[in-house]
Scaffold this motif. Structure first.
Motif, PDB file in Angstrom:
ATOM      1  N   ARG A 270      28.511  25.676  19.383  1.00  0.00           N
ATOM      2  CA  ARG A 270      28.504  26.078  20.785  1.00  0.00           C
ATOM      3  C   ARG A 270      27.109  26.631  21.062  1.00  0.00           C
ATOM      4  O   ARG A 270      26.763  27.740  20.626  1.00  0.00           O
ATOM      5  CB  ARG A 270      29.600  27.112  21.064  1.00  0.00           C
ATOM      6  CG  ARG A 270      31.005  26.527  20.953  1.00  0.00           C
ATOM      7  CD  ARG A 270      32.099  27.557  21.117  1.00  0.00           C
ATOM      8  NE  ARG A 270      32.178  28.099  22.455  1.00  0.00           N
ATOM      9  CZ  ARG A 270      32.726  27.476  23.500  1.00  0.00           C
ATOM     10  NH1 ARG A 270      33.219  26.243  23.364  1.00  0.00           N
ATOM     11  NH2 ARG A 270      32.784  28.052  24.681  1.00  0.00           N
ATOM     12  N   ILE A 271      26.311  25.820  21.779  1.00  0.00           N
ATOM     13  CA  ILE A 271      24.905  26.140  22.037  1.00  0.00           C
ATOM     14  C   ILE A 271      24.758  26.611  23.476  1.00  0.00           C
ATOM     15  O   ILE A 271      24.843  25.810  24.415  1.00  0.00           O
ATOM     16  CB  ILE A 271      23.991  24.917  21.820  1.00  0.00           C
ATOM     17  CG1 ILE A 271      24.323  24.204  20.504  1.00  0.00           C
ATOM     18  CG2 ILE A 271      22.531  25.334  21.898  1.00  0.00           C
ATOM     19  CD1 ILE A 271      23.957  24.964  19.270  1.00  0.00           C
ATOM     20  N   ALA A 272      24.559  27.893  23.655  1.00  0.00           N
ATOM     21  CA  ALA A 272      24.319  28.436  24.997  1.00  0.00           C
ATOM     22  C   ALA A 272      22.818  28.529  25.238  1.00  0.00           C
ATOM     23  O   ALA A 272      22.022  28.449  24.296  1.00  0.00           O
ATOM     24  CB  ALA A 272      24.962  29.807  25.144  1.00  0.00           C
ATOM     25  N   GLY A 273      22.439  28.666  26.490  1.00  0.00           N
ATOM     26  CA  GLY A 273      21.013  28.794  26.777  1.00  0.00           C
ATOM     27  C   GLY A 273      20.734  28.917  28.251  1.00  0.00           C
ATOM     28  O   GLY A 273      21.637  28.870  29.089  1.00  0.00           O
ATOM     29  N   THR A 274      19.480  29.069  28.545  1.00  0.00           N
ATOM     30  CA  THR A 274      19.028  29.204  29.929  1.00  0.00           C
ATOM     31  C   THR A 274      17.557  28.830  29.983  1.00  0.00           C
ATOM     32  O   THR A 274      16.910  28.659  28.951  1.00  0.00           O
ATOM     33  CB  THR A 274      19.257  30.642  30.443  1.00  0.00           C
ATOM     34  OG1 THR A 274      18.943  30.711  31.830  1.00  0.00           O
ATOM     35  CG2 THR A 274      18.400  31.642  29.684  1.00  0.00           C
ATOM     36  N   ASP A 302      27.356  30.097  19.276  1.00  0.00           N
ATOM     37  CA  ASP A 302      26.722  30.238  17.965  1.00  0.00           C
ATOM     38  C   ASP A 302      25.228  30.514  18.102  1.00  0.00           C
ATOM     39  O   ASP A 302      24.658  31.287  17.326  1.00  0.00           O
ATOM     40  CB  ASP A 302      26.922  28.956  17.143  1.00  0.00           C
ATOM     41  CG  ASP A 302      28.384  28.680  16.854  1.00  0.00           C
ATOM     42  OD1 ASP A 302      29.008  29.491  16.143  1.00  0.00           O
ATOM     43  OD2 ASP A 302      28.915  27.665  17.350  1.00  0.00           O
ATOM     44  N   TYR A 303      24.592  29.839  19.068  1.00  0.00           N
ATOM     45  CA  TYR A 303      23.152  29.974  19.288  1.00  0.00           C
ATOM     46  C   TYR A 303      22.892  30.182  20.775  1.00  0.00           C
ATOM     47  O   TYR A 303      23.692  29.787  21.626  1.00  0.00           O
ATOM     48  CB  TYR A 303      22.397  28.726  18.818  1.00  0.00           C
ATOM     49  CG  TYR A 303      22.468  28.485  17.328  1.00  0.00           C
ATOM     50  CD1 TYR A 303      21.560  29.081  16.455  1.00  0.00           C
ATOM     51  CD2 TYR A 303      23.438  27.640  16.791  1.00  0.00           C
ATOM     52  CE1 TYR A 303      21.623  28.850  15.089  1.00  0.00           C
ATOM     53  CE2 TYR A 303      23.517  27.407  15.425  1.00  0.00           C
ATOM     54  CZ  TYR A 303      22.602  28.018  14.582  1.00  0.00           C
ATOM     55  OH  TYR A 303      22.660  27.797  13.230  1.00  0.00           O
ATOM     56  N   PHE A 304      21.729  30.797  21.059  1.00  0.00           N
ATOM     57  CA  PHE A 304      21.314  30.971  22.448  1.00  0.00           C
ATOM     58  C   PHE A 304      19.844  30.596  22.565  1.00  0.00           C
ATOM     59  O   PHE A 304      18.986  31.201  21.909  1.00  0.00           O
ATOM     60  CB  PHE A 304      21.517  32.419  22.906  1.00  0.00           C
ATOM     61  CG  PHE A 304      21.422  32.607  24.390  1.00  0.00           C
ATOM     62  CD1 PHE A 304      22.555  32.665  25.177  1.00  0.00           C
ATOM     63  CD2 PHE A 304      20.184  32.694  25.014  1.00  0.00           C
ATOM     64  CE1 PHE A 304      22.463  32.830  26.556  1.00  0.00           C
ATOM     65  CE2 PHE A 304      20.079  32.853  26.381  1.00  0.00           C
ATOM     66  CZ  PHE A 304      21.231  32.917  27.160  1.00  0.00           C
ATOM     67  N   LEU A 305      19.544  29.583  23.394  1.00  0.00           N
ATOM     68  CA  LEU A 305      18.177  29.127  23.613  1.00  0.00           C
ATOM     69  C   LEU A 305      17.503  30.036  24.636  1.00  0.00           C
ATOM     70  O   LEU A 305      17.959  30.154  25.767  1.00  0.00           O
ATOM     71  CB  LEU A 305      18.172  27.678  24.109  1.00  0.00           C
ATOM     72  CG  LEU A 305      18.914  26.657  23.226  1.00  0.00           C
ATOM     73  CD1 LEU A 305      18.781  25.256  23.820  1.00  0.00           C
ATOM     74  CD2 LEU A 305      18.417  26.691  21.794  1.00  0.00           C
ATOM     75  N   LEU A 328      25.589  41.639  19.573  1.00  0.00           N
ATOM     76  CA  LEU A 328      26.057  40.311  19.950  1.00  0.00           C
ATOM     77  C   LEU A 328      25.894  39.331  18.795  1.00  0.00           C
ATOM     78  O   LEU A 328      25.016  39.466  17.945  1.00  0.00           O
ATOM     79  CB  LEU A 328      25.285  39.818  21.185  1.00  0.00           C
ATOM     80  CG  LEU A 328      25.296  40.751  22.403  1.00  0.00           C
ATOM     81  CD1 LEU A 328      24.592  40.100  23.574  1.00  0.00           C
ATOM     82  CD2 LEU A 328      26.724  41.139  22.784  1.00  0.00           C
ATOM     83  N   LYS A 329      26.733  38.288  18.797  1.00  0.00           N
ATOM     84  CA  LYS A 329      26.770  37.337  17.687  1.00  0.00           C
ATOM     85  C   LYS A 329      25.810  36.145  17.806  1.00  0.00           C
ATOM     86  O   LYS A 329      25.340  35.641  16.782  1.00  0.00           O
ATOM     87  CB  LYS A 329      28.201  36.814  17.513  1.00  0.00           C
ATOM     88  CG  LYS A 329      29.232  37.882  17.161  1.00  0.00           C
ATOM     89  CD  LYS A 329      28.914  38.533  15.819  1.00  0.00           C
ATOM     90  CE  LYS A 329      30.029  39.474  15.382  1.00  0.00           C
ATOM     91  NZ  LYS A 329      30.128  40.662  16.243  1.00  0.00           N
ATOM     92  N   PRO A 330      25.516  35.612  19.006  1.00  0.00           N
ATOM     93  CA  PRO A 330      24.667  34.402  19.068  1.00  0.00           C
ATOM     94  C   PRO A 330      23.294  34.622  18.433  1.00  0.00           C
ATOM     95  O   PRO A 330      22.673  35.668  18.606  1.00  0.00           O
ATOM     96  CB  PRO A 330      24.534  34.144  20.578  1.00  0.00           C
ATOM     97  CG  PRO A 330      25.721  34.816  21.187  1.00  0.00           C
ATOM     98  CD  PRO A 330      25.966  36.033  20.342  1.00  0.00           C
ATOM     99  N   LYS A 331      22.828  33.615  17.674  1.00  0.00           N
ATOM    100  CA  LYS A 331      21.488  33.661  17.084  1.00  0.00           C
ATOM    101  C   LYS A 331      20.475  33.186  18.131  1.00  0.00           C
ATOM    102  O   LYS A 331      20.683  32.146  18.775  1.00  0.00           O
ATOM    103  CB  LYS A 331      21.422  32.771  15.853  1.00  0.00           C
ATOM    104  CG  LYS A 331      22.341  33.231  14.728  1.00  0.00           C
ATOM    105  CD  LYS A 331      22.303  32.264  13.557  1.00  0.00           C
ATOM    106  CE  LYS A 331      23.270  32.708  12.461  1.00  0.00           C
ATOM    107  NZ  LYS A 331      23.293  31.753  11.332  1.00  0.00           N
ATOM    108  N   LEU A 332      19.412  33.930  18.304  1.00  0.00           N
ATOM    109  CA  LEU A 332      18.420  33.622  19.325  1.00  0.00           C
ATOM    110  C   LEU A 332      17.423  32.575  18.827  1.00  0.00           C
ATOM    111  O   LEU A 332      16.984  32.616  17.681  1.00  0.00           O
ATOM    112  CB  LEU A 332      17.669  34.891  19.733  1.00  0.00           C
ATOM    113  CG  LEU A 332      18.527  36.045  20.264  1.00  0.00           C
ATOM    114  CD1 LEU A 332      17.636  37.228  20.620  1.00  0.00           C
ATOM    115  CD2 LEU A 332      19.343  35.608  21.470  1.00  0.00           C
TER     116      LEU A 332
END
Length: 353
Positions: A270-274, A302-305, A328-332
């Motif tokens: 699950r790749i989140a981002g902005t 899982d990750y945040f862009l 927070l859990k997401p890896k930056l």
């Protein structure tokens, strides 16, 4: 008898003072509750898959998800909302003037946000097709008013942020260059008739021109950008009408590339981002990354862009602070360009089922 009247009045006030006080306080409370206050409340919005909102005519089974993130805003809150926001560590209150960047009014601000969303979709298409080395048709549609300069007389003449100028006098001006070239033939103090669209409506107004620093060019006095209509060879459709602003650009672009190449870029994560996206693939900084991270964490990303610039690392710094503050859990992941984002996703080891 006359001398006893004030005593009777005081006695009556003492007897009912509690009732009167409650009545007055109730009136004040009702007034404060019903009155819209000139503030805007910010809080975590959503982190949801881009996939259902982008159609390209190409099927793709994504094992994970590319998540675009949003900030939830509430304009003109009542006093209860303001007090609640003050007490909530996940929320923030800003004055309406600060929140809108000094826009003429909320309607103008919303028109500007709508254009930003539409521009983001156009740039996402342009960036995706350029990255895939595919041809795409691009046509200018006008010049958007992004911000009015302090010395400009345009605001007093009726021009607003979010207006799209298509004509000055009898001259068609569909690009920033065409507009600038026409205005430089004029002198400061000359009046021009400006027309175009304001949201769904048309507008026309007369504006006195000014001399603009630093090169003393004659102009209207506003920050602008050419509005583009981008038509891809594939039947691409977007469904972001309920959002505003340009910050979903990066995630839109990644989804377009994934669908058109048939490659699941999520690798099961699950790749989140902005981040905004330019036609050349540059990823731009955004606002509210702290709220977007909170939304992504809530949706178990899982990750945040994170948009990153060596000249301005404000997004990255705030993202790190937010992760540490709220555990927070997401890896930056730092991304400055579309290619960096694609390269990161492609190197991920597929997530075990």
């Amino acid at each position: 008898m006359l001398t006893k009247e004030p005593a009777k009045r005081l006695s009556w006030l003492r007897r009912y003072r509690t009732t009167i006080l409650i009545f007055v306080l109730t009136l004040l409370f009702v007034y404060a509750f019903l009155k819209p206050w000139p503030y805007m409340i910010y809080k975590p919005g959503t982190a949801e898959p881009v996939h259902p909102r982008v159609e390209t005519g190409h099927k793709l089974d994504e094992k994970g998800a590319l998540l675009f993130t949003t900030v939830s805003t509430q304009s003109n809150p009542n006093i209860i909302d303001i007090i609640y926001a003050k007490l909530n560590k996940h929320m923030e209150i800003k004055s309406e003037e600060v929140a809108t960047g000094g826009a003429t009014n909320l309607s103008a601000y919303r028109n500007l946000l709508s254009w930003m969303r539409d521009s983001s979709e156009a740039n996402a298409l342009l960036a995706a097709y350029t990255a895939m080395d595919k041809t795409i048709d691009v046509q200018p549609q006008g010049v958007i008013v992004k911000a009015l300069l302090p010395d400009s007389k345009a605001r007093a003449s009726g021009l607003q942020e979010g207006d799209i100028i298509t004509r000055v006098d009898e001259q068609e001006t569909l690009t920033s260059k065409a507009l600038s070239e026409y205005l430089t033939s004029k002198k400061p103090g000359d009046q021009v008739t400006v027309s175009g669209t304001r949201g769904e409506e048309k507008f026309e107004t007369k504006i006195p021109l000014i001399s603009m620093a630093p090169d003393n060019r004659t102009g209207i006095g506003f920050q602008n950008e050419t509005v583009l209509k981008v038509t891809p060879p594939d039947p691409v459709k977007f469904d972001f009408a309920d959002t505003g602003g340009p910050s979903a650009g990066l995630m839109m672009t990644l989804e377009i590339i994934a669908q058109l190449t048939g490659e699941d870029l999520t690798r099961g994560y699950r790749i989140a981002g902005t981040g905004t996206i330019s036609g050349d693939g540059t990823v731009g900084l955004i606002g509210g990354i702290n709220y977007k991270l909170l939304a992504a964490d809530r949706e178990k990303a899982d990750y945040f862009l994170v948009p990153y610039s060596e000249q301005n690392d404000s997004n990255w710094t705030l993202a790190e602070q937010t992760v540490e503050k709220f555990n927070l859990k997401p890896k930056l992941v730092k991304v400055s360009t579309l290619q960096e984002a694609v390269d990161f996703l492609k190197q991920l080891t597929p997530k075990p089922a």
